[in-house]
Design a protein around this motif. Structure first.
Motif, PDB file in Angstrom:
ATOM      1  N   GLU A   1     -12.444   2.855  -8.747  1.00  0.00           N
ATOM      2  CA  GLU A   1     -13.590   3.764  -8.666  1.00  0.00           C
ATOM      3  C   GLU A   1     -14.343   3.665  -7.349  1.00  0.00           C
ATOM      4  O   GLU A   1     -15.061   4.589  -6.975  1.00  0.00           O
ATOM      5  N   GLY A   2     -14.182   2.576  -6.631  1.00  0.00           N
ATOM      6  CA  GLY A   2     -14.848   2.420  -5.348  1.00  0.00           C
ATOM      7  C   GLY A   2     -14.031   2.941  -4.173  1.00  0.00           C
ATOM      8  O   GLY A   2     -14.498   2.933  -3.040  1.00  0.00           O
ATOM      9  N   ALA A   3     -12.829   3.413  -4.457  1.00  0.00           N
ATOM     10  CA  ALA A   3     -11.954   3.897  -3.384  1.00  0.00           C
ATOM     11  C   ALA A   3     -12.250   5.360  -3.069  1.00  0.00           C
ATOM     12  O   ALA A   3     -12.395   6.186  -3.969  1.00  0.00           O
ATOM     13  N   GLY A   4     -12.312   5.640  -1.784  1.00  0.00           N
ATOM     14  CA  GLY A   4     -12.477   7.014  -1.333  1.00  0.00           C
ATOM     15  C   GLY A   4     -11.206   7.553  -0.701  1.00  0.00           C
ATOM     16  O   GLY A   4     -11.135   8.719  -0.323  1.00  0.00           O
ATOM     17  N   ALA A   5     -10.185   6.699  -0.565  1.00  0.00           N
ATOM     18  CA  ALA A   5      -8.943   7.116   0.083  1.00  0.00           C
ATOM     19  C   ALA A   5      -7.768   6.315  -0.441  1.00  0.00           C
ATOM     20  O   ALA A   5      -7.906   5.144  -0.794  1.00  0.00           O
ATOM     21  N   CYS A   6      -6.635   6.973  -0.461  1.00  0.00           N
ATOM     22  CA  CYS A   6      -5.367   6.325  -0.818  1.00  0.00           C
ATOM     23  C   CYS A   6      -4.318   6.818   0.170  1.00  0.00           C
ATOM     24  O   CYS A   6      -4.212   8.023   0.416  1.00  0.00           O
ATOM     25  N   VAL A   7      -3.578   5.894   0.745  1.00  0.00           N
ATOM     26  CA  VAL A   7      -2.478   6.243   1.646  1.00  0.00           C
ATOM     27  C   VAL A   7      -1.241   5.503   1.167  1.00  0.00           C
ATOM     28  O   VAL A   7      -1.289   4.310   0.885  1.00  0.00           O
ATOM     29  N   CYS A   8      -0.139   6.243   1.064  1.00  0.00           N
ATOM     30  CA  CYS A   8       1.134   5.667   0.643  1.00  0.00           C
ATOM     31  C   CYS A   8       2.205   5.985   1.674  1.00  0.00           C
ATOM     32  O   CYS A   8       2.185   7.048   2.291  1.00  0.00           O
ATOM     33  N   PHE A   9       3.117   5.049   1.847  1.00  0.00           N
ATOM     34  CA  PHE A   9       4.260   5.228   2.734  1.00  0.00           C
ATOM     35  C   PHE A   9       5.524   5.041   1.921  1.00  0.00           C
ATOM     36  O   PHE A   9       5.626   4.105   1.131  1.00  0.00           O
ATOM     37  N   GLU A  10       6.490   5.933   2.106  1.00  0.00           N
ATOM     38  CA  GLU A  10       7.807   5.816   1.500  1.00  0.00           C
ATOM     39  C   GLU A  10       8.854   5.783   2.599  1.00  0.00           C
ATOM     40  O   GLU A  10       8.890   6.683   3.448  1.00  0.00           O
ATOM     41  N   GLY A  11       9.685   4.755   2.589  1.00  0.00           N
ATOM     42  CA  GLY A  11      10.799   4.667   3.526  1.00  0.00           C
ATOM     43  C   GLY A  11      12.077   5.014   2.790  1.00  0.00           C
ATOM     44  O   GLY A  11      12.410   4.384   1.791  1.00  0.00           O
ATOM     45  N   TRP A  12      12.779   6.042   3.244  1.00  0.00           N
ATOM     46  CA  TRP A  12      13.981   6.547   2.588  1.00  0.00           C
ATOM     47  C   TRP A  12      15.225   6.179   3.373  1.00  0.00           C
ATOM     48  O   TRP A  12      15.192   6.015   4.594  1.00  0.00           O
ATOM     49  N   VAL A  13      16.345   6.106   2.692  1.00  0.00           N
ATOM     50  CA  VAL A  13      17.637   5.863   3.337  1.00  0.00           C
ATOM     51  C   VAL A  13      18.072   7.163   4.002  1.00  0.00           C
ATOM     52  O   VAL A  13      18.205   8.194   3.350  1.00  0.00           O
TER      53      VAL A  13
ATOM     54  N   ALA B   1      -9.588   3.191   7.307  1.00  0.00           N
ATOM     55  CA  ALA B   1      -9.072   1.878   6.908  1.00  0.00           C
ATOM     56  C   ALA B   1      -7.764   2.015   6.141  1.00  0.00           C
ATOM     57  O   ALA B   1      -6.836   1.226   6.338  1.00  0.00           O
ATOM     58  N   ALA B   2      -7.664   3.015   5.276  1.00  0.00           N
ATOM     59  CA  ALA B   2      -6.446   3.205   4.478  1.00  0.00           C
ATOM     60  C   ALA B   2      -5.247   3.524   5.368  1.00  0.00           C
ATOM     61  O   ALA B   2      -4.172   2.933   5.198  1.00  0.00           O
ATOM     62  N   PHE B   3      -5.411   4.451   6.313  1.00  0.00           N
ATOM     63  CA  PHE B   3      -4.303   4.786   7.212  1.00  0.00           C
ATOM     64  C   PHE B   3      -3.903   3.582   8.067  1.00  0.00           C
ATOM     65  O   PHE B   3      -2.720   3.266   8.199  1.00  0.00           O
ATOM     66  N   ALA B   4      -4.877   2.921   8.648  1.00  0.00           N
ATOM     67  CA  ALA B   4      -4.583   1.782   9.520  1.00  0.00           C
ATOM     68  C   ALA B   4      -3.906   0.653   8.745  1.00  0.00           C
ATOM     69  O   ALA B   4      -2.943   0.047   9.227  1.00  0.00           O
TER      70      ALA B   4
ATOM     71  N   PHE C   1      -8.786  -5.095   6.428  1.00  0.00           N
ATOM     72  CA  PHE C   1      -9.148  -3.683   6.318  1.00  0.00           C
ATOM     73  C   PHE C   1     -10.111  -3.392   5.164  1.00  0.00           C
ATOM     74  O   PHE C   1     -10.466  -2.240   4.947  1.00  0.00           O
ATOM     75  N   GLY C   2     -10.517  -4.403   4.403  1.00  0.00           N
ATOM     76  CA  GLY C   2     -11.448  -4.194   3.292  1.00  0.00           C
ATOM     77  C   GLY C   2     -10.868  -3.317   2.192  1.00  0.00           C
ATOM     78  O   GLY C   2     -11.538  -2.431   1.678  1.00  0.00           O
ATOM     79  N   LEU C   3      -9.621  -3.587   1.818  1.00  0.00           N
ATOM     80  CA  LEU C   3      -8.934  -2.743   0.837  1.00  0.00           C
ATOM     81  C   LEU C   3      -9.450  -2.973  -0.578  1.00  0.00           C
ATOM     82  O   LEU C   3      -9.846  -4.081  -0.941  1.00  0.00           O
ATOM     83  N   ARG C   4      -9.392  -1.929  -1.380  1.00  0.00           N
ATOM     84  CA  ARG C   4      -9.731  -2.018  -2.806  1.00  0.00           C
ATOM     85  C   ARG C   4      -8.513  -2.456  -3.610  1.00  0.00           C
ATOM     86  O   ARG C   4      -8.631  -3.197  -4.566  1.00  0.00           O
ATOM     87  N   ALA C   5      -7.345  -1.959  -3.245  1.00  0.00           N
ATOM     88  CA  ALA C   5      -6.087  -2.318  -3.909  1.00  0.00           C
ATOM     89  C   ALA C   5      -4.953  -2.096  -2.915  1.00  0.00           C
ATOM     90  O   ALA C   5      -5.048  -1.268  -2.011  1.00  0.00           O
ATOM     91  N   VAL C   6      -3.870  -2.846  -3.111  1.00  0.00           N
ATOM     92  CA  VAL C   6      -2.721  -2.752  -2.214  1.00  0.00           C
ATOM     93  C   VAL C   6      -1.471  -3.176  -2.974  1.00  0.00           C
ATOM     94  O   VAL C   6      -1.521  -4.048  -3.829  1.00  0.00           O
ATOM     95  N   GLY C   7      -0.367  -2.541  -2.652  1.00  0.00           N
ATOM     96  CA  GLY C   7       0.903  -2.925  -3.250  1.00  0.00           C
ATOM     97  C   GLY C   7       2.055  -2.544  -2.341  1.00  0.00           C
ATOM     98  O   GLY C   7       1.933  -1.631  -1.520  1.00  0.00           O
ATOM     99  N   ALA C   8       3.155  -3.262  -2.489  1.00  0.00           N
ATOM    100  CA  ALA C   8       4.365  -2.950  -1.723  1.00  0.00           C
ATOM    101  C   ALA C   8       5.574  -3.383  -2.534  1.00  0.00           C
ATOM    102  O   ALA C   8       5.540  -4.416  -3.207  1.00  0.00           O
TER     103      ALA C   8
END
Length: 137
Positions: free
Chosen positions: A23-35, A103-106, A71-78
């Protein structure tokens, strides 16, 4: 969600993304690496990823913890795949949520670069001519 993992099964990016909700997040950025079907001018047919699992997991967790602080992230996963992958398969997924988009993009960019640089995961490319070769950044 603050975790790094390896998976021998297909990655579901949408499920991973939902786990970033905060609820405190104002942004979400995801990266997908494909074959992709080519590398360095050679036709690629498939990939095989192998990891030094215990070290990969601890190094991945270290990277995510550092990113959270930096980066002061709220949540992160990989998640990084292991085993055999075909063209178009999702090989790596990184996602972050943060208070603001900068912060999310960086953070997302920093995390994937650190994973590629420091996590012991090797890629064996299988080429159209029948040859193969191991790669690690």
């Amino acid at each position: 969600m603050n975790r790094f993992r390896l998976s021998a099964e297909a990655i579901d990016g949408e499920t991973e993304k939902r786990a970033l909700g905060d609820e405190g997040a104002g942004a979400c950025v995801c990266f997908e690496g494909w074959v992709r079907n080519a590398n360095d001018g050679r036709d690629v047919r498939r990939l095989y990823y192998q990891a030094f699992e215990s070290l990969a997991l601890s190094e991945g967790e270290r990277i995510l913890a550092e990113a959270t602080q930096r980066f002061g992230l709220r949540a992160v996963g990989a998640v990084h795949r292991t085993g055999s992958l075909g063209i178009g398969d999702l090989a790596v997924w990184v996602g972050v949520s943060a208070g603001h988009r900068d912060a999310a993009f960086a953070a997302c960019r920093w995390i994937i670069d650190e994973i590629k640089q420091h996590v012991p995961i090797w890629k064996n490319e299988h080429y159209a001519d029948g040859e193969s070769g191991w790669l690690h950044p």
